[in-house]
Design a protein around this motif. Structure first.
Motif, PDB file in Angstrom:
ATOM      1  N   ASP A  66      -6.395   5.177   9.741  1.00 29.54           N
ATOM      2  CA  ASP A  66      -5.215   5.736   9.093  1.00 29.54           C
ATOM      3  C   ASP A  66      -5.181   5.118   7.707  1.00 29.54           C
ATOM      4  O   ASP A  66      -5.559   3.955   7.529  1.00 29.54           O
ATOM      5  CB  ASP A  66      -3.938   5.368   9.851  1.00 29.54           C
ATOM      6  N   GLN A  67      -4.744   5.888   6.734  1.00 36.39           N
ATOM      7  CA  GLN A  67      -4.674   5.355   5.371  1.00 36.39           C
ATOM      8  C   GLN A  67      -3.446   5.901   4.671  1.00 36.39           C
ATOM      9  O   GLN A  67      -2.985   6.991   4.980  1.00 36.39           O
ATOM     10  CB  GLN A  67      -5.939   5.704   4.598  1.00 36.39           C
ATOM     11  N   GLU A  68      -2.934   5.100   3.741  1.00 34.36           N
ATOM     12  CA  GLU A  68      -1.782   5.532   2.959  1.00 34.36           C
ATOM     13  C   GLU A  68      -1.807   4.841   1.606  1.00 34.36           C
ATOM     14  O   GLU A  68      -2.264   3.707   1.479  1.00 34.36           O
ATOM     15  CB  GLU A  68      -0.476   5.222   3.687  1.00 34.36           C
ATOM     16  N   LYS A  79       2.964   0.356 -13.056  1.00 32.65           N
ATOM     17  CA  LYS A  79       2.865   0.753 -11.658  1.00 32.65           C
ATOM     18  C   LYS A  79       1.415   1.109 -11.342  1.00 32.65           C
ATOM     19  O   LYS A  79       0.786   1.886 -12.058  1.00 32.65           O
ATOM     20  CB  LYS A  79       3.772   1.957 -11.399  1.00 32.65           C
ATOM     21  N   VAL A  80       0.874   0.511 -10.287  1.00 32.58           N
ATOM     22  CA  VAL A  80      -0.493   0.800  -9.851  1.00 32.58           C
ATOM     23  C   VAL A  80      -0.462   1.275  -8.401  1.00 32.58           C
ATOM     24  O   VAL A  80       0.391   0.859  -7.620  1.00 32.58           O
ATOM     25  CB  VAL A  80      -1.425  -0.423 -10.002  1.00 32.58           C
ATOM     26  N   ARG A  81      -1.397   2.161  -8.068  1.00 32.36           N
ATOM     27  CA  ARG A  81      -1.495   2.672  -6.693  1.00 32.36           C
ATOM     28  C   ARG A  81      -2.793   2.196  -6.072  1.00 32.36           C
ATOM     29  O   ARG A  81      -3.815   2.080  -6.753  1.00 32.36           O
ATOM     30  CB  ARG A  81      -1.469   4.200  -6.696  1.00 32.36           C
ATOM     31  N   PHE A  82      -2.733   1.951  -4.776  1.00 27.66           N
ATOM     32  CA  PHE A  82      -3.930   1.540  -4.052  1.00 27.66           C
ATOM     33  C   PHE A  82      -3.811   2.009  -2.607  1.00 27.66           C
ATOM     34  O   PHE A  82      -2.729   2.349  -2.144  1.00 27.66           O
ATOM     35  CB  PHE A  82      -4.123   0.013  -4.114  1.00 27.66           C
ATOM     36  N   MET A  83      -4.925   2.040  -1.918  1.00 29.87           N
ATOM     37  CA  MET A  83      -4.973   2.525  -0.543  1.00 29.87           C
ATOM     38  C   MET A  83      -4.896   1.352   0.435  1.00 29.87           C
ATOM     39  O   MET A  83      -5.504   0.313   0.206  1.00 29.87           O
ATOM     40  CB  MET A  83      -6.275   3.296  -0.314  1.00 29.87           C
ATOM     41  N   ARG A  84      -4.133   1.551   1.515  1.00 32.80           N
ATOM     42  CA  ARG A  84      -4.084   0.585   2.623  1.00 32.80           C
ATOM     43  C   ARG A  84      -4.698   1.281   3.832  1.00 32.80           C
ATOM     44  O   ARG A  84      -4.315   2.398   4.178  1.00 32.80           O
ATOM     45  CB  ARG A  84      -2.668   0.153   2.925  1.00 32.80           C
ATOM     46  N   TYR A  85      -5.655   0.622   4.474  1.00 34.40           N
ATOM     47  CA  TYR A  85      -6.346   1.176   5.639  1.00 34.40           C
ATOM     48  C   TYR A  85      -5.903   0.434   6.892  1.00 34.40           C
ATOM     49  O   TYR A  85      -5.774  -0.788   6.893  1.00 34.40           O
ATOM     50  CB  TYR A  85      -7.860   1.034   5.505  1.00 34.40           C
ATOM     51  N   ARG A  86      -5.692   1.200   7.978  1.00 35.53           N
ATOM     52  CA  ARG A  86      -5.338   0.654   9.282  1.00 35.53           C
ATOM     53  C   ARG A  86      -6.197   1.312  10.350  1.00 35.53           C
ATOM     54  O   ARG A  86      -6.759   2.379  10.125  1.00 35.53           O
ATOM     55  CB  ARG A  86      -3.871   0.959   9.614  1.00 35.53           C
ATOM     56  N   LYS A  87      -6.220   0.692  11.519  1.00 36.52           N
ATOM     57  CA  LYS A  87      -6.883   1.297  12.664  1.00 36.52           C
ATOM     58  C   LYS A  87      -6.130   2.569  13.021  1.00 36.52           C
ATOM     59  O   LYS A  87      -4.903   2.583  13.012  1.00 36.52           O
ATOM     60  CB  LYS A  87      -6.875   0.307  13.827  1.00 36.52           C
ATOM     61  N   ALA A  88      -6.857   3.657  13.310  1.00 38.41           N
ATOM     62  CA  ALA A  88      -6.209   4.928  13.651  1.00 38.41           C
ATOM     63  C   ALA A  88      -5.379   4.770  14.926  1.00 38.41           C
ATOM     64  O   ALA A  88      -5.782   4.091  15.860  1.00 38.41           O
ATOM     65  CB  ALA A  88      -7.240   6.020  13.830  1.00 38.41           C
ATOM     66  N   ALA A  89      -4.216   5.395  14.913  1.00 40.70           N
ATOM     67  CA  ALA A  89      -3.324   5.314  16.073  1.00 40.70           C
ATOM     68  C   ALA A  89      -3.808   6.168  17.218  1.00 40.70           C
ATOM     69  O   ALA A  89      -4.540   7.067  17.099  1.00 40.70           O
ATOM     70  CB  ALA A  89      -1.919   5.744  15.672  1.00 40.70           C
TER      71      ALA A  89
END
Length: 89
Positions: A66-68, A79-89
């Motif tokens: 999962d990413q957001e 303001k800067v944007r970046f991706m956060r990755y998690r284990k898929a639910a």
């Protein structure tokens, strides 16, 4: 985080596990231990500079994430944007 915990957490097959590079395994272990990872985490904790590339490689192997996008202010007030990755639910 031991190998068995990472394999079980991500439901890795033997084939997927054998294809993982050291960097890819380190990313999975970090996510298991901390819940998520960002490019800054990858660089500061694991010395991995191309997190998105490693995640894309693992996605091609069938490992799901999962990413957001998140945003914060940098030290210059922009303001800067970046991706956060998690284990898929």
């Amino acid at each position: 985080m031991n190998i068995a915990e990472v394999i079980n957490s991500f439901n890795l097959t033997a084939e997927q596990f054998e294809k993982l590079t050291n960097q890819q395994f380190s990313i999975l272990a970090f996510i298991c231990a901390n819940g998520s990872i960002t490019p800054m985490d990858a660089y500061s904790e694991l010395w991995i500079t191309k997190l998105a590339t490693r995640v894309s490689e693992m996605k091609a192997m069938g490992i799901r994430f999962d990413q957001e996008y998140e945003s914060r202010e940098n030290r210059f007030g922009k303001k800067v944007r970046f991706m956060r990755y998690r284990k898929a639910a």
